[in-house]
Scaffold this active site. Structure first.
Site, short mmCIF file in Angstrom:
data_model
loop_
_atom_site.label_atom_id
_atom_site.label_comp_id
_atom_site.label_asym_id
_atom_site.label_seq_id
_atom_site.Cartn_x
_atom_site.Cartn_y
_atom_site.Cartn_z
NE ARG B 59 -3.76 -0.49 -0.75
CZ ARG B 59 -4.66 0.21 0.05
NH1 ARG B 59 -5.15 0.17 1.14
NH2 ARG B 59 -4.83 1.32 -0.66
N GLY B 60 -1.21 0.98 0.55
CA GLY B 60 -1.40 2.03 1.37
C GLY B 60 -0.19 2.76 1.86
CB ALA B 61 1.35 5.98 1.04
NE ARG B 102 4.47 -0.98 -4.40
CZ ARG B 102 3.27 -0.42 -4.27
NH1 ARG B 102 2.54 -0.56 -3.33
NH2 ARG B 102 2.73 0.22 -5.31
CD GLN B 207 -5.29 -1.15 -5.31
OE1 GLN B 207 -6.06 -0.87 -6.38
NE2 GLN B 207 -3.89 -1.50 -5.46
CG ASP B 248 1.20 6.43 -3.43
OD1 ASP B 248 0.03 6.44 -3.72
OD2 ASP B 248 1.21 5.46 -2.39
CG ASN B 258 -3.13 8.67 -5.14
OD1 ASN B 258 -2.87 8.23 -4.09
ND2 ASN B 258 -4.61 8.87 -5.39
CE LYS B 259 -2.71 2.12 -6.40
NZ LYS B 259 -1.35 1.45 -6.70
#
Lengths: 365, 365
Positions: B59-61, B102, B207, B248, B258-259
């Site tokens: 994970r993490g763009a 995704r 996270q 993202d 974003n998250k």
């Protein structure tokens, strides 16, 4: 402390009170185990009472007060050979110990003080205990009644607002009645009005995801759990008609201590134009407190954020800031729904008015 | 997929990249297991790649983009007897499958498209695969470089602001370098400046509590985990000099996906007068997207909120709303720290300028 699990089978259909006096002891639901298990604990000593309050097996400001009030009775049991003066000394010691088990919720001290003041008039150990028990029962009965009034006042105030966001748990598990903020939800259901609840999960102990979700599902009310951080996207998206939360302590200017995360919801609601309500009995107001600035905010153990049950959620040694509450400024609160009606800004006039006390000169000077 | 746990012992001191090409396969850190265990997974097929991306093991763009880029190479392996045309058809199919693993992060599609466009020029199966691998490595090298530039730009922009609040994880685990938002933190450390981080835990997958806490502890940086809902009380209390988060996808007007929870922090920061920064490489901008309104927000499985590992966090059947992201309006963002410098409002001029594209007429018409 002994365990009685016989109620577990039918717990979705039977209404077990969160705190009740049975024969010579207190029975409480261990709320740390919900929704997995409905375990009823029997409390026989003051130590038992302090323990369940501190580890949040008993939680919700009014319910903590009820447990504390009945705890005073436990502390006055088996004192037959004790003089009235010795009993009164013990009464004060017990009341002081239980009253300080958690620092933020005002209801605990309020309830314990009522019991102490009623009991101290007794002339014998027996009388003192009987007066304590009668007053504790009265505190519980008053709360049940206050919840009903709050629900009905909220029903009127929130007419036409069916999609409610709430935080933490303020319902049947937090009070002797149908709740404060959730009392408004139950009142809408009872009135046959549509009602739909977004329950923010309420980290770290997840009272929203665990307890609000459980009791609303049990009652057949439409509930959806959301992460606390979804506050802005859900309110900005026009999916929420009002936010309604409980309170642990309210100052004379409306500043409100409540579960951590409440203030964040209030800031978001203001930007989104969503009305933000607090629902609480009058016993939640602290007449001695001008503003929220002086409120003592309990900081709890780091492991509440670093573990979930026996599973890690963060590195074992990472520093954590874990305040149990935050203080929402009164200026973000649309109204405070109480058992004496809905208080509106300016709170520094409406709250002292409802408390029956004049605004203090220093506050306006 | 095979497991190599040999790195687990020294994982606090050794710097394992989150994604790397080794011999003929990809090795990735399984981020779902951190901080308990550093397990390295070996990926040999496109199925493996899609799986680790979808279940957030990777994970993490930017890191998702790297894994996807190398995943295309895996898809082009062992095609010796295949014609160049057949290879190109396969290339397109593989790129399309991985690119849609995704929906929200733009970097994944950006990286996969770069690899596809570079590889399609090959004249044989061998050449196509070699070109794909070279381009994927280039994407990773560019990201490492972009992180360095972001860190240095942030160092200048946030001079004197040492107490930073961040959300999710945007560091060594999310990028090929020292990170985006956390790159600024590492740059401050490298420059010998004081820096202190509040990591909001970032429900539901934590996270912040798991990954940001882990990598900052490992780097010897002062980090404190807070519940997401503590946003308002910590910022209002004057304990935060700036908020800095990753992204993202960023639209041409600065609207930033974003998250989940980012938008809430941004609303709170605005009220508290705390500057709110986004840090992201230029590949995070979506030149085709005028505003955030059209961004597709991935909704993830309900059990992410109802379970933590194998322990319940809510009733098993309760409905849940679990969006992976939210979109913070550009008007709440103080600046966007990129590898081409810090972009400032009005974003509908500064972003197209940095992208080298004129503002679109319909946007200003």
């Amino acid at each position: 402390m002994t365990y009685d699990t016989s109620l577990a089978d039918g717990f979705l259909s039977r209404l077990q009170p969160p705190v009740e006096w049975v024969d010579d002891h207190i029975e409480v639901i261990d709320q740390t185990l919900l929704p997995d298990e409905l375990r009823v604990l029997s409390l026989h000593t003051v130590d038992d009472v302090v323990d369940v309050i501190q580890r949040l097996a008993v939680r919700g400001a009014p319910t903590i007060g009820h447990c504390g009030a009945l705890g005073v009775v436990l502390g006055m049991t088996a004192l037959a050979d004790t003089t009235a003066d010795e009993c009164r000394a013990r009464l004060n010691a017990v009341a002081s110990r239980i009253g300080s088990a958690r620092p933020t919720a005002v209801n605990l001290n309020w309830a314990v003080t009522r019991v102490r003041e009623a009991a101290t008039r007794g002339q014998t150990a027996y009388e003192i205990r009987e007066l304590a028990l009668a007053e504790a029962r009265q505190v519980i009965a008053l709360d049940r009644d206050a919840c009903t009034r709050i629900g009905l006042a909220g029903l009127e105030e929130l007419a036409g607002r069916s999609r409610l966001l709430t935080h933490c748990n303020t319902g049947r598990l937090a009070t002797a009645g149908w709740g404060t903020a959730l009392g408004v939800v139950y009142a809408k259901q009872a009135a046959g009005e549509p009602v739909e609840v977004y329950a923010s999960e309420t980290r770290p102990l997840l009272q929203g995801a665990r307890l609000t979700a459980w009791e609303l599902l049990d009652a057949g009310i439409d509930v959806t759990v959301i992460p606390d951080g979804a506050s802005a996207v859900i309110m900005d998206g026009g999916r929420v008609d009002a936010v309604i939360v409980g309170a642990d302590r309210i100052a004379r200017n409306g500043d409100t201590a409540n579960k951590i995360g409440t203030f964040t919801h209030a800031v978001v609601a203001r930007r989104a134009g969503v009305p933000f309500y607090v629902a609480a009995p009058m016993s939640t107001f602290d007449p001695m407190m001008e503003t929220g600035a002086a409120m003592v905010i309990e900081e709890r153990a780091a492991d509440e954020l670093r573990r979930w049950k026996d599973r890690s959620t963060a590195p074992a040694e990472v520093p954590v800031w874990n305040p149990a509450f935050d203080v929402t400024p009164g200026d973000l609160i649309t109204g405070i729904i109480t058992d004496r009606g809905v208080l509106k800004p300016p709170y520094d006039l409406s709250i002292p008015g409802a408390l029956g006390t004049a605004p203090r000169r220093e506050h306006h000077g």
